[in-house]
Design an enzyme around this catalytic site. Structure first.
Site, short mmCIF file in Angstrom:
data_model
loop_
_atom_site.label_atom_id
_atom_site.label_comp_id
_atom_site.label_asym_id
_atom_site.label_seq_id
_atom_site.Cartn_x
_atom_site.Cartn_y
_atom_site.Cartn_z
N HIS A 196 -10.81 -4.68 9.64
CA HIS A 196 -11.43 -4.20 8.36
C HIS A 196 -13.07 -3.88 8.89
O HIS A 196 -14.32 -3.47 8.08
CB HIS A 196 -11.83 -5.68 7.90
N GLU A 215 0.86 -0.97 0.51
CA GLU A 215 -0.03 0.10 -0.24
C GLU A 215 0.61 1.36 -0.13
O GLU A 215 0.35 1.52 -0.85
CB GLU A 215 -0.88 0.17 1.17
#
Lengths: 334, 327
Positions: B133, B63
């Site tokens: 998440h 990322e």
């Protein structure tokens, strides 16, 4: 690379640019000691051959990303020295209007995408420049400069991997000055050379004597030409040494005075190159002296410009945060 | 003649991406599984087939590397990247490229850099996806300077705001609540933009103002509808962007009703909700007729078990209770 194979104009540009960086950095050290430059500065003295050997192969439209030790990259890429000197002083006329300082000098007009206060932070930016070049079909390259310490950072690994899988025109130049502030290279990684890491990403890795500007020039030339041909990235490790502390004021307890003196005496990139130019009859002592004189004059003019420049006004604190104006409150102030 | 159909929030986003990619070759989409797979929530579906692997780029799980790549590409002006961070929770491995790099370059370089990029990401609990998440971390992005932060709540807003965000010359964090992807709403087929910094009064009311974001807008509307049957008039204001913030619309509503409930799925401290409460107290104190009520999750990680998670997420019942308390 034999000097005979390089145009005299290029050789003299390399000498002159190394001298300009040296004079700049030594003058900045004085100004910092006098309290005229706020904050802190990381100087490039001793490492000049790396920036110059690489940049001798670049064009204005090529891109570089730099580091906290970035003055040398900026100067060699053709950055405006008056603007950077004024920035070091924190003046309105600075490259960042006094908002960035030493660690955030940039000159986007010459493809200098910025120094960086975060170790390894600029590496993916060069990858992004490479992606932009590739998708726009341009004949350009991007070079990421970073240190040995940065080669342990995620951005080094992630950035090189991306450039490798996408075959981007990017060259990664690790300036291994052998100390990550105080931690010596041997204590940072279990390999002999950062260049060995190229293999892990399926790209060439080359180690070069970073004190020999012609050796750097040759290795960089090959890597940059390879990138321009669309054959993908190269990792270069230039083994170098900083003659001054990590920052000005660094007590340098991690290395001996003898070690520093040995490097200054035997591995000064400017002295080594000067000897070569004189021995080969490429330039006379007078010509080289004139280059020093010109550089001193140029830097002094930049210092005068900085000293005479106004401070930014108070209103400027809240300016230049965003490009596109919007409705609502963008820059919050209670 | 404008054609308006009912499509999902995800489809509305897809239309915005498609429009921008068709209009400007500099727009590229990058991220994990955005290509062949069409995005983990299907938002980029079809773009890979239409625009090819060069402009719709699947990335390794790196990322910081690919967000940093977008920052660099934007800084050169050669591309206008739209990057997808699969879950906002993954921000931790890449935050530097957003808050120290993208958000500060323009300022540090004296206004000479333009970082025209969008980071699309997902937020929100309700799927038993647990603590890594499910978060709503928009407050982190609005805390640091230099980033625009957008949070749509309807398909119509999603399309118009994404078009504006991609055309904006600043780094925009575009946050999509996972619970909204499947909701349907009326969306014109034609492209249109909704300016950033313009709140939308989703429901007009007289007695209480609710300021809510993303999925909480819908829960608040549900409460407002229920209370209307009892003759209680609730106004629901959706700021749509956190940065810039449409302070005037929020303050005007508070001045009208004199009562404020802030509903947000972010953690309670140093949060969007506390920010709006502080705004009300410092700029509309004289209009307030009751203490400001804040409805957020507790300051705990998001729990896994449905039995716990449903307690953690602000519920319609909790919103209703807060409204009744300020009445």
């Amino acid at each position: 690379m034999p000097v005979e194979e390089i145009p005299k104009e290029t050789l003299l540009w390399m000498y002159e640019t190394m001298v300009r960086i040296r004079v700049h950095e030594e003058r900045v050290a004085e100004l910092f000691a006098q309290g005229k430059i706020p904050g802190f500065v990381h100087l490039y003295v001793g490492e000049e051959a790396v920036a110059v050997g690489v940049m001798a192969n670049l064009r204005k439209e090529d891109y570089i990303t730099s580091t906290h030790r970035g003055h040398g990259h900026y100067i060699a890429k053709g950055g405006d020295i008056k603007a950077s000197m004024a920035e070091l002083f924190g003046k309105k006329t600075g490259s960042g209007k006094g908002k960035g300082g030493s660690m955030h000098i940039a000159d986007l007009d010459v493809g200098e995408l910025g120094a960086n206060g975060i170790v390894g932070g600029g590496i993916p930016h060069a990858v992004g420049a490479g992606l932009g070049i590739k998708l726009n079909g341009l004949d350009r390259v991007a070079v990421a400069f970073f240190g040995d310490g940065a080669s342990n950072q995620q951005n080094f690994h992630e950035g090189i991997n991306l450039a490798a899988i996408w075959k981007l025109p990017v060259v990664f130049v690790c300036e291994n000055n052998q100390y990550q502030i105080s931690l010596s290279y041997e204590k940072q990684q279990a390999i002999k050379s950062v260049a060995e890491r190229g293999k892990a990403y399926g790209i060439p890795g080359v180690s070069v004597d970073g004190q020999d500007v012609l050796a750097v020039y040759e290795v960089a030339k090959e890597a940059i030409e390879r990138a321009r041909r669309g054959e993908g990235p190269t990792l270069i490790e230039a083994k170098t040494y900083r003659f001054r502390g990590h920052f000005e004021g660094d007590p340098q307890v991690y290395r001996s005075k003898e070690e520093v003196e040995w490097w200054k005496k035997n591995k000064d990139p400017i002295k080594l190159f000067e000897k070569k130019l004189l021995d080969k009859g490429i330039a006379t002592k007078e010509e080289l002296d004139a280059i020093w004189e010109k550089a001193r004059k140029e830097i002094e003019e930049a210092v005068n410009f900085a000293e005479e420049s106004p401070w930014p006004s108070k209103e400027e604190v809240v300016e230049d945060v965003f490009s596109t104006p919007t409705k609502g409150v963008l820059v919050w102030q209670w | 003649m404008a054609v308006v159909r009912e499509i999902t929030f995800a489809q509305a986003l897809n239309e915005a991406l498609d429009y921008e990619m068709s209009k400007d070759p500099k727009v590229v989409v990058m991220g994990e599984d955005v290509g062949l797979y069409g995005g983990i929530y299907g938002v980029t579906a079809g773009l890979y087939e239409k625009y090819g692997p060069e402009r719709v780029r699947d990335t390794p799980i790196a990322e910081s590397g690919f967000i940093g790549t977008a920052v660099g590409a934007a800084a050169t002006g050669l591309l206008r990247p739209v990057v997808e961070l699969m879950f906002i929770d993954f921000l931790g491995v890449a935050f530097d490229q957003l808050y120290n790099q993208a958000g500060k370059m323009r300022y540090m370089f004296g206004g000479k850099a333009k970082i025209s990029m969008v980071l699309r990401t997902t937020c929100g609990a309700g799927f038993s996806a647990a603590a890594q998440h499910s978060q709503s971390l928009h407050a982190l992005f609005s805390h640091v300077p230099g980033l625009k932060v957008v949070m749509p709540s309807t398909p119509y807003d999603a399309k118009g705001l994404l078009i504006s965000s991609i055309e904006d010359d600043d780094p925009v964090i575009f946050i999509e609540h996972k619970g909204l992807y499947a909701i349907k709403g009326e969306v014109p087929e034609e492209p249109y933009s909704i300016p950033l910094g313009e709140a939308d009064v989703k429901r007009e009311g007289k007695e209480v103002t609710i300021v809510a974001t993303a999925a909480m807008v819908h829960k608040s509307l549900e409460v407002a509808e229920k209370l209307e049957k009892e003759g209680i008039s609730v106004e629901v204001v959706d700021p749509r962007s956190i940065v810039p913030l449409d302070v005037d619309t929020i303050l005007n509503s508070i001045k009208k009703t004199g009562k404020l409930v802030v509903v947000d799925e972010g953690y309670p401290r140093a949060s969007f909700a506390s920010d709006i409460a502080a705004l009300a107290v410092s700029k509309a104190f004289d209009s307030l007729k009751a203490p400001v009520k804040i409805v957020t999750p507790p300051a705990t990680p998001v729990p896994f078990s449905p039995a716990l998670e449903s307690e953690w997420i602000p519920s319609a019942e909790k919103i209703e209770k807060a409204v009744r308390e300020v009445l």
